[in-house]
Design a protein around this motif. Structure first.
Motif, PDB file in Angstrom:
ATOM      1  N   MET A 187       0.866  -1.175   0.000  1.00 49.20           N
ATOM      2  CA  MET A 187       0.000   0.000   0.000  1.00 49.20           C
ATOM      3  C   MET A 187       0.909   1.233   0.000  1.00 49.20           C
ATOM      4  N   VAL A 188       0.713   2.114  -0.973  1.00 54.05           N
ATOM      5  CA  VAL A 188       1.632   3.229  -1.186  1.00 54.05           C
ATOM      6  C   VAL A 188       0.996   4.555  -0.773  1.00 54.05           C
ATOM      7  N   VAL A 189       1.717   5.279   0.075  1.00 55.92           N
ATOM      8  CA  VAL A 189       1.375   6.661   0.400  1.00 55.92           C
ATOM      9  C   VAL A 189       2.518   7.524  -0.114  1.00 55.92           C
ATOM     10  N   VAL A 190       2.212   8.464  -1.000  1.00 53.13           N
ATOM     11  CA  VAL A 190       3.234   9.335  -1.564  1.00 53.13           C
ATOM     12  C   VAL A 190       3.555  10.435  -0.554  1.00 53.13           C
ATOM     13  N   VAL A 191       4.848  10.654  -0.339  1.00 53.99           N
ATOM     14  CA  VAL A 191       5.324  11.735   0.541  1.00 53.99           C
ATOM     15  C   VAL A 191       6.283  12.564  -0.293  1.00 53.99           C
ATOM     16  N   LEU A 242      -0.774  12.454   8.611  1.00 47.95           N
ATOM     17  CA  LEU A 242      -0.337  11.066   8.451  1.00 47.95           C
ATOM     18  C   LEU A 242      -1.272  10.118   9.196  1.00 47.95           C
ATOM     19  N   THR A 243      -1.588  10.442  10.439  1.00 51.02           N
ATOM     20  CA  THR A 243      -2.458   9.580  11.242  1.00 51.02           C
ATOM     21  C   THR A 243      -3.861   9.506  10.650  1.00 51.02           C
ATOM     22  N   THR A 244      -4.357  10.626  10.128  1.00 49.04           N
ATOM     23  CA  THR A 244      -5.676  10.637   9.496  1.00 49.04           C
ATOM     24  C   THR A 244      -5.729   9.686   8.314  1.00 49.04           C
ATOM     25  N   ILE A 245      -4.684   9.702   7.501  1.00 50.32           N
ATOM     26  CA  ILE A 245      -4.637   8.820   6.328  1.00 50.32           C
ATOM     27  C   ILE A 245      -4.544   7.357   6.756  1.00 50.32           C
ATOM     28  N   LEU A 246      -3.690   7.065   7.718  1.00 54.89           N
ATOM     29  CA  LEU A 246      -3.548   5.684   8.184  1.00 54.89           C
ATOM     30  C   LEU A 246      -4.861   5.161   8.757  1.00 54.89           C
ATOM     31  N   THR A 247      -5.564   6.022   9.479  1.00 58.80           N
ATOM     32  CA  THR A 247      -6.857   5.636  10.052  1.00 58.80           C
ATOM     33  C   THR A 247      -7.900   5.432   8.961  1.00 58.80           C
TER      34      THR A 247
END
Length: 340
Positions: A77-81, A111-116
Protein backbone atom coordinates in the motif's frame (compact mmCIF):
# COMPACT_ATOMS: atom_id res chain seq x y z
CA UNK A 1 0.66 -7.93 14.25
CA UNK A 2 3.77 -6.06 13.10
CA UNK A 3 3.40 -3.99 9.93
CA UNK A 4 6.41 -3.84 7.66
CA UNK A 5 6.98 -0.25 6.58
CA UNK A 6 9.29 0.83 3.78
CA UNK A 7 10.44 4.44 3.47
CA UNK A 8 11.71 5.21 -0.04
CA UNK A 9 13.49 8.54 -0.48
CA UNK A 10 16.86 9.50 -1.92
CA UNK A 11 17.52 11.83 1.04
CA UNK A 12 18.81 10.36 4.29
CA UNK A 13 17.57 13.49 6.03
CA UNK A 14 14.05 12.91 4.64
CA UNK A 15 14.12 9.20 5.50
CA UNK A 16 15.04 10.03 9.08
CA UNK A 17 12.33 12.69 9.26
CA UNK A 18 9.71 10.26 7.94
CA UNK A 19 10.76 7.46 10.31
CA UNK A 20 10.45 9.77 13.29
CA UNK A 21 6.96 10.80 12.19
CA UNK A 22 5.56 7.26 12.46
CA UNK A 23 3.10 7.12 15.41
CA UNK A 24 4.47 5.63 18.63
CA UNK A 25 1.55 3.23 18.98
CA UNK A 26 1.91 1.67 15.53
CA UNK A 27 3.68 -1.71 15.73
CA UNK A 28 6.06 -1.47 12.78
CA UNK A 29 9.31 -2.80 11.37
CA UNK A 30 10.92 -0.03 9.31
CA UNK A 31 13.19 -0.52 6.28
CA UNK A 32 14.65 2.02 3.86
CA UNK A 33 15.27 2.40 0.14
CA UNK A 34 17.16 5.21 -1.62
CA UNK A 35 15.38 4.90 -4.96
CA UNK A 36 12.58 3.06 -6.69
CA UNK A 37 14.76 0.20 -7.88
CA UNK A 38 15.75 -0.63 -4.30
CA UNK A 39 12.12 -0.25 -3.25
CA UNK A 40 10.90 -2.80 -5.81
CA UNK A 41 13.47 -5.29 -4.51
CA UNK A 42 12.33 -4.69 -0.93
CA UNK A 43 8.65 -5.13 -1.85
CA UNK A 44 9.40 -8.44 -3.56
CA UNK A 45 11.22 -9.56 -0.40
CA UNK A 46 8.09 -8.87 1.64
CA UNK A 47 9.41 -5.80 3.45
CA UNK A 48 6.72 -3.31 2.47
CA UNK A 49 3.18 -3.86 3.69
CA UNK A 50 3.06 -0.06 3.57
CA UNK A 51 5.45 2.14 1.60
CA UNK A 52 6.01 5.88 1.92
CA UNK A 53 7.26 6.91 -1.51
CA UNK A 54 9.02 10.08 -2.68
CA UNK A 55 8.61 11.28 -6.28
CA UNK A 56 11.88 12.96 -7.28
CA UNK A 57 14.67 10.37 -7.05
CA UNK A 58 17.58 9.15 -9.18
CA UNK A 59 17.76 5.70 -10.82
CA UNK A 60 13.98 5.14 -10.64
CA UNK A 61 11.65 7.94 -9.56
CA UNK A 62 8.29 7.66 -7.82
CA UNK A 63 6.25 7.65 -11.03
CA UNK A 64 8.32 4.84 -12.53
CA UNK A 65 8.19 2.90 -9.26
CA UNK A 66 4.42 3.19 -9.04
CA UNK A 67 4.09 2.04 -12.65
CA UNK A 68 6.09 -1.13 -11.90
CA UNK A 69 4.00 -1.80 -8.79
CA UNK A 70 0.83 -1.47 -10.86
CA UNK A 71 2.04 -3.57 -13.81
CA UNK A 72 3.40 -6.37 -11.61
CA UNK A 73 0.58 -6.13 -9.06
CA UNK A 74 3.09 -5.99 -6.20
CA UNK A 75 1.70 -6.37 -2.66
CA UNK A 76 2.15 -2.97 -0.99
CA UNK A 77 0.00 0.00 0.00
CA UNK A 78 1.63 3.23 -1.19
CA UNK A 79 1.37 6.66 0.40
CA UNK A 80 3.23 9.34 -1.56
CA UNK A 81 5.32 11.74 0.54
CA UNK A 82 6.64 14.48 -1.69
CA UNK A 83 7.64 18.09 -2.03
CA UNK A 84 5.90 18.14 -5.43
CA UNK A 85 2.28 18.79 -4.50
CA UNK A 86 0.89 19.84 -7.87
CA UNK A 87 -2.64 18.53 -8.51
CA UNK A 88 -1.44 16.70 -11.64
CA UNK A 89 1.27 14.89 -9.66
CA UNK A 90 -1.33 13.73 -7.16
CA UNK A 91 -3.75 12.66 -9.91
CA UNK A 92 -1.09 10.69 -11.80
CA UNK A 93 -0.04 8.75 -8.71
CA UNK A 94 -3.59 8.08 -7.50
CA UNK A 95 -4.55 6.72 -10.93
CA UNK A 96 -1.68 4.24 -10.66
CA UNK A 97 -2.92 3.04 -7.28
CA UNK A 98 -1.39 5.20 -4.54
CA UNK A 99 -3.65 5.50 -1.50
CA UNK A 100 -2.96 9.14 -0.76
CA UNK A 101 -0.53 12.02 -0.96
CA UNK A 102 1.27 13.84 1.88
CA UNK A 103 3.12 17.13 1.52
CA UNK A 104 6.67 17.36 2.85
CA UNK A 105 7.64 17.95 5.60
CA UNK A 106 5.33 15.33 7.08
CA UNK A 107 2.52 16.48 9.35
CA UNK A 108 1.79 13.84 12.01
CA UNK A 109 -1.91 14.70 12.18
CA UNK A 110 -2.32 14.31 8.42
CA UNK A 111 -0.34 11.07 8.45
CA UNK A 112 -2.46 9.58 11.24
CA UNK A 113 -5.68 10.64 9.50
CA UNK A 114 -4.64 8.82 6.33
CA UNK A 115 -3.55 5.68 8.18
CA UNK A 116 -6.86 5.64 10.05
CA UNK A 117 -8.88 6.28 6.90
CA UNK A 118 -7.49 3.15 5.24
CA UNK A 119 -7.62 0.99 8.38
CA UNK A 120 -3.84 0.71 8.56
CA UNK A 121 -3.50 2.14 12.06
CA UNK A 122 -6.00 3.49 14.58
CA UNK A 123 -4.61 5.22 17.61
CA UNK A 124 -2.76 8.23 18.90
CA UNK A 125 -0.68 10.09 16.34
CA UNK A 126 2.04 11.24 18.73
CA UNK A 127 5.59 10.32 17.70
CA UNK A 128 7.62 11.58 20.64
CA UNK A 129 9.03 8.15 21.48
CA UNK A 130 9.50 7.16 17.85
CA UNK A 131 12.09 9.90 17.51
CA UNK A 132 14.18 8.05 20.10
CA UNK A 133 13.69 4.52 18.75
CA UNK A 134 13.49 4.88 14.96
CA UNK A 135 16.34 3.03 13.21
CA UNK A 136 19.05 5.14 11.56
CA UNK A 137 18.10 6.04 7.99
CA UNK A 138 21.67 6.17 6.74
CA UNK A 139 25.19 5.28 7.69
CA UNK A 140 27.53 8.19 7.11
CA UNK A 141 30.30 9.76 9.12
CA UNK A 142 31.02 12.49 6.58
CA UNK A 143 29.74 15.81 7.99
CA UNK A 144 29.78 17.50 4.57
CA UNK A 145 27.68 14.74 2.99
CA UNK A 146 25.18 15.01 5.82
CA UNK A 147 24.95 18.79 5.46
CA UNK A 148 24.51 18.73 1.68
CA UNK A 149 21.80 16.10 2.04
CA UNK A 150 19.92 18.29 4.54
CA UNK A 151 20.25 21.35 2.29
CA UNK A 152 19.07 19.34 -0.72
CA UNK A 153 15.95 18.20 1.12
CA UNK A 154 15.32 21.75 2.29
CA UNK A 155 15.53 22.87 -1.33
CA UNK A 156 13.31 20.01 -2.46
CA UNK A 157 10.47 21.19 -0.25
CA UNK A 158 10.92 24.82 -1.29
CA UNK A 159 11.13 23.82 -4.96
CA UNK A 160 7.88 21.87 -4.73
CA UNK A 161 5.93 24.73 -3.19
CA UNK A 162 7.24 27.19 -5.78
CA UNK A 163 6.38 24.75 -8.56
CA UNK A 164 2.86 24.38 -7.20
CA UNK A 165 2.30 28.16 -7.23
CA UNK A 166 3.62 28.47 -10.77
CA UNK A 167 1.48 25.55 -11.95
CA UNK A 168 -1.60 27.32 -10.55
CA UNK A 169 -0.66 30.58 -12.27
CA UNK A 170 0.06 29.08 -15.68
CA UNK A 171 -2.31 26.09 -15.58
CA UNK A 172 0.59 23.87 -16.62
CA UNK A 173 2.39 20.88 -15.12
CA UNK A 174 5.86 21.88 -13.93
CA UNK A 175 8.57 19.23 -14.18
CA UNK A 176 10.68 19.32 -11.04
CA UNK A 177 14.26 18.01 -10.85
CA UNK A 178 16.47 16.83 -8.02
CA UNK A 179 18.07 20.09 -6.79
CA UNK A 180 21.77 20.46 -7.52
CA UNK A 181 23.50 21.50 -4.27
CA UNK A 182 27.15 22.51 -3.98
CA UNK A 183 29.27 24.09 -1.28
CA UNK A 184 31.97 25.93 -3.20
CA UNK A 185 34.24 28.91 -3.37
CA UNK A 186 32.70 31.92 -5.08
CA UNK A 187 35.44 31.82 -7.71
CA UNK A 188 34.22 28.34 -8.71
CA UNK A 189 30.57 29.27 -8.99
CA UNK A 190 30.53 30.00 -12.70
CA UNK A 191 32.14 26.62 -13.43
CA UNK A 192 29.79 24.69 -11.16
CA UNK A 193 26.68 26.02 -12.89
CA UNK A 194 27.99 26.49 -16.40
CA UNK A 195 25.30 24.14 -17.71
CA UNK A 196 22.61 26.69 -16.85
CA UNK A 197 23.39 29.01 -19.71
CA UNK A 198 25.05 26.65 -22.18
CA UNK A 199 26.64 29.74 -23.71
CA UNK A 200 23.22 31.21 -24.52
CA UNK A 201 22.08 34.76 -23.91
CA UNK A 202 20.21 35.04 -20.62
CA UNK A 203 18.20 37.54 -18.59
CA UNK A 204 18.09 37.48 -14.80
CA UNK A 205 16.47 38.98 -11.72
CA UNK A 206 18.06 38.97 -8.27
CA UNK A 207 16.21 39.26 -4.98
CA UNK A 208 18.01 39.36 -1.65
CA UNK A 209 16.49 38.02 1.56
CA UNK A 210 17.41 38.27 5.23
CA UNK A 211 16.47 36.97 8.68
CA UNK A 212 18.26 36.82 11.99
CA UNK A 213 21.66 35.39 11.04
CA UNK A 214 20.64 33.92 7.68
CA UNK A 215 20.78 35.80 4.40
CA UNK A 216 21.03 34.99 0.74
CA UNK A 217 20.08 35.84 -2.80
CA UNK A 218 17.67 34.24 -5.22
CA UNK A 219 18.42 34.51 -8.95
CA UNK A 220 15.84 33.66 -11.56
CA UNK A 221 17.58 33.00 -14.88
CA UNK A 222 15.83 32.74 -18.23
CA UNK A 223 17.43 31.69 -21.48
CA UNK A 224 16.12 34.34 -23.83
CA UNK A 225 14.64 31.75 -26.18
CA UNK A 226 11.99 30.96 -23.50
CA UNK A 227 10.32 34.35 -23.37
CA UNK A 228 7.83 34.05 -26.24
CA UNK A 229 6.14 30.96 -24.86
CA UNK A 230 6.17 32.25 -21.29
CA UNK A 231 4.49 35.50 -22.35
CA UNK A 232 1.76 33.47 -24.06
CA UNK A 233 1.10 31.48 -20.88
CA UNK A 234 0.87 34.64 -18.79
CA UNK A 235 -1.96 35.93 -21.03
CA UNK A 236 -0.87 39.54 -21.18
CA UNK A 237 -3.12 41.90 -23.09
CA UNK A 238 -0.25 42.95 -25.31
CA UNK A 239 1.43 39.91 -26.81
CA UNK A 240 3.91 41.54 -29.18
CA UNK A 241 7.23 40.57 -27.65
CA UNK A 242 9.55 43.40 -26.66
CA UNK A 243 12.05 44.15 -23.87
CA UNK A 244 9.40 45.65 -21.60
CA UNK A 245 7.08 42.64 -21.92
CA UNK A 246 9.99 40.26 -21.32
CA UNK A 247 10.91 42.20 -18.18
CA UNK A 248 7.32 42.07 -16.95
CA UNK A 249 7.23 38.30 -17.44
CA UNK A 250 10.55 37.91 -15.65
CA UNK A 251 9.33 40.01 -12.72
CA UNK A 252 6.00 38.20 -12.44
CA UNK A 253 7.55 34.74 -12.42
CA UNK A 254 10.23 35.89 -9.96
CA UNK A 255 7.63 37.22 -7.53
CA UNK A 256 5.74 33.92 -7.57
CA UNK A 257 8.78 31.64 -7.34
CA UNK A 258 10.85 33.54 -4.80
CA UNK A 259 7.91 34.28 -2.52
CA UNK A 260 6.87 30.60 -2.43
CA UNK A 261 10.47 29.46 -1.90
CA UNK A 262 11.07 31.87 0.97
CA UNK A 263 7.81 30.84 2.65
CA UNK A 264 8.88 27.19 2.51
CA UNK A 265 12.39 28.02 3.76
CA UNK A 266 10.95 30.12 6.59
CA UNK A 267 8.74 27.23 7.73
CA UNK A 268 11.60 24.72 7.69
CA UNK A 269 14.16 26.97 9.39
CA UNK A 270 11.67 28.52 11.80
CA UNK A 271 12.71 32.05 10.81
CA UNK A 272 10.99 34.99 9.19
CA UNK A 273 12.58 36.27 5.99
CA UNK A 274 12.24 39.79 4.74
CA UNK A 275 13.19 40.38 1.14
CA UNK A 276 14.38 43.25 -0.98
CA UNK A 277 12.78 44.49 -4.16
CA UNK A 278 13.78 42.47 -7.23
CA UNK A 279 16.73 43.86 -9.15
CA UNK A 280 17.30 43.38 -12.86
CA UNK A 281 20.81 41.97 -13.17
CA UNK A 282 20.75 42.12 -16.92
CA UNK A 283 18.86 41.35 -20.09
CA UNK A 284 20.29 39.50 -23.06
CA UNK A 285 23.76 39.07 -21.59
CA UNK A 286 26.12 36.31 -20.50
CA UNK A 287 25.52 34.51 -17.20
CA UNK A 288 29.16 34.76 -16.12
CA UNK A 289 28.93 38.55 -16.20
CA UNK A 290 25.90 38.48 -13.93
CA UNK A 291 27.45 36.15 -11.38
CA UNK A 292 30.84 37.83 -11.27
CA UNK A 293 29.22 41.20 -10.65
CA UNK A 294 26.81 40.14 -7.92
CA UNK A 295 28.38 37.43 -5.73
CA UNK A 296 32.06 38.37 -5.79
CA UNK A 297 31.69 39.93 -2.34
CA UNK A 298 31.28 36.45 -0.78
CA UNK A 299 34.00 33.88 -0.09
CA UNK A 300 32.34 30.48 0.18
CA UNK A 301 28.79 29.93 -0.99
CA UNK A 302 26.08 27.29 -0.77
CA UNK A 303 24.65 27.18 -4.29
CA UNK A 304 21.30 25.47 -4.87
CA UNK A 305 20.36 25.16 -8.53
CA UNK A 306 16.79 24.19 -9.46
CA UNK A 307 16.04 23.69 -13.14
CA UNK A 308 12.31 24.03 -13.77
CA UNK A 309 10.71 22.90 -17.02
CA UNK A 310 7.33 23.17 -18.72
CA UNK A 311 7.88 20.50 -21.34
CA UNK A 312 4.59 21.02 -23.14
CA UNK A 313 5.68 24.59 -23.93
CA UNK A 314 9.43 23.96 -24.43
CA UNK A 315 10.23 26.26 -21.50
CA UNK A 316 13.23 25.80 -19.23
CA UNK A 317 14.49 28.22 -16.62
CA UNK A 318 16.57 28.13 -13.46
CA UNK A 319 16.18 29.32 -9.91
CA UNK A 320 19.50 29.73 -8.14
CA UNK A 321 19.56 30.14 -4.35
CA UNK A 322 22.86 31.43 -2.97
CA UNK A 323 23.76 31.50 0.72
CA UNK A 324 27.03 33.06 1.99
CA UNK A 325 29.32 31.10 4.29
CA UNK A 326 28.15 32.89 7.44
CA UNK A 327 24.64 31.47 6.96
CA UNK A 328 25.49 27.88 6.05
CA UNK A 329 26.18 26.25 9.43
CA UNK A 330 23.35 28.12 11.12
CA UNK A 331 20.89 26.75 8.57
CA UNK A 332 22.09 23.21 9.18
CA UNK A 333 21.73 23.60 12.95
CA UNK A 334 18.15 24.79 12.51
CA UNK A 335 17.30 21.95 10.10
CA UNK A 336 18.73 19.29 12.41
CA UNK A 337 16.47 20.43 15.24
CA UNK A 338 13.51 19.35 13.14
CA UNK A 339 14.51 15.68 13.26
CA UNK A 340 16.00 15.50 16.74
Amino acid sequence: MTTKVLICDDSGFARKQMARSVPDGWDVEISFAENGQQAIEQIKQGNADVMFLDLNMPVMDGYQTMQVIKEQDLPTMVVVVSGDVQPEARTRMMKMGALDFIRKPVDNKKLTTILTQYGIYTGDGKATERAKTAPPAEKTTDPLTEKLDAYREMANVAMGQAGEKLAQLLNQFIDLPIPNVNLIETTELHMAIAEISRNESVSAISQGFLSAGISGEALLIFNDSNFANMVKLLNYKHTKLNNQLELEALMDVTNIMVSACLTALSDQLNVKFTHNHPIVLGQHCGLDDLLNTNVSRWNRVLAIEIGYAIKSQSINFDLLLLFPDRSIDLMFDKLVKVVE
